[in-house]
Design a protein around this motif. Structure first.
Motif, short mmCIF file in Angstrom:
data_model
loop_
_atom_site.label_atom_id
_atom_site.label_comp_id
_atom_site.label_asym_id
_atom_site.label_seq_id
_atom_site.Cartn_x
_atom_site.Cartn_y
_atom_site.Cartn_z
N GLY A 28 -43.14 -0.63 -8.88
CA GLY A 28 -44.13 -1.66 -8.58
C GLY A 28 -44.28 -2.66 -9.71
N GLY A 29 -45.35 -3.41 -9.66
CA GLY A 29 -45.63 -4.41 -10.69
C GLY A 29 -44.83 -5.68 -10.55
N LEU A 30 -44.18 -5.87 -9.42
CA LEU A 30 -43.36 -7.05 -9.19
C LEU A 30 -44.11 -8.04 -8.29
CD1 LEU A 30 -40.06 -5.16 -8.32
CD2 LEU A 30 -40.58 -6.27 -10.49
N THR A 31 -43.75 -9.28 -8.41
CA THR A 31 -44.30 -10.27 -7.49
C THR A 31 -43.66 -10.06 -6.12
OG1 THR A 31 -42.59 -11.92 -7.88
CG2 THR A 31 -44.51 -11.96 -9.36
N LEU A 32 -44.25 -10.67 -5.12
CA LEU A 32 -43.69 -10.58 -3.78
C LEU A 32 -42.26 -11.13 -3.75
CD1 LEU A 32 -43.92 -9.95 -0.78
CD2 LEU A 32 -44.99 -12.20 -0.47
N GLU A 33 -42.05 -12.25 -4.39
CA GLU A 33 -40.71 -12.86 -4.41
C GLU A 33 -39.70 -11.95 -5.12
OE1 GLU A 33 -39.28 -15.49 -2.90
OE2 GLU A 33 -41.20 -15.56 -1.85
N GLU A 34 -40.10 -11.35 -6.23
CA GLU A 34 -39.20 -10.43 -6.94
C GLU A 34 -38.89 -9.21 -6.07
OE1 GLU A 34 -40.54 -11.17 -11.59
OE2 GLU A 34 -41.78 -9.87 -10.31
N SER A 35 -39.90 -8.69 -5.40
CA SER A 35 -39.70 -7.54 -4.53
C SER A 35 -38.76 -7.89 -3.37
CB SER A 35 -41.04 -7.06 -3.96
OG SER A 35 -41.85 -6.56 -4.99
N LEU A 36 -38.96 -9.05 -2.77
CA LEU A 36 -38.09 -9.47 -1.67
C LEU A 36 -36.65 -9.66 -2.13
CD1 LEU A 36 -40.38 -11.96 0.26
CD2 LEU A 36 -39.59 -9.72 1.03
N ALA A 37 -36.48 -10.26 -3.30
CA ALA A 37 -35.13 -10.45 -3.83
C ALA A 37 -34.45 -9.11 -4.10
CB ALA A 37 -35.17 -11.29 -5.10
#
Length: 72
Positions: A28-37
């Protein structure tokens, strides 16, 4: 990866990177964009691993004697 071209990444490399992607997403701790990428990269890696596993199955099937195939 195009359909007829062999990937340059080995199965082992793809599997290890995929495991890293999973660890990062689970942490966790990621932005939505980072998670999607990361998710998209994971999907690509999963397809690549499946490609290598499918190729290995094909090679094993081709190497098996014909009478072994009849017993399955």
């Amino acid at each position: 990866m195009t359909e007829n071209a062999e990937p340059t990444t080995t199965y082992e490399q793809a599997r290890e990177e995929l495991a890293d992607v999973v660890r990062r997403l689970e942490a966790g701790g990621l932005t939505l964009e980072e998670s999607l990428a990361l998710w998209e990269r994971g999907e690509e890696l999963a397809k690549l691993c499946q490609h290598w596993l499918d190729r290995a199955r094909e090679r094993l099937a081709a190497a098996a004697p014909a009478d072994d195939a009849d017993r399955s």
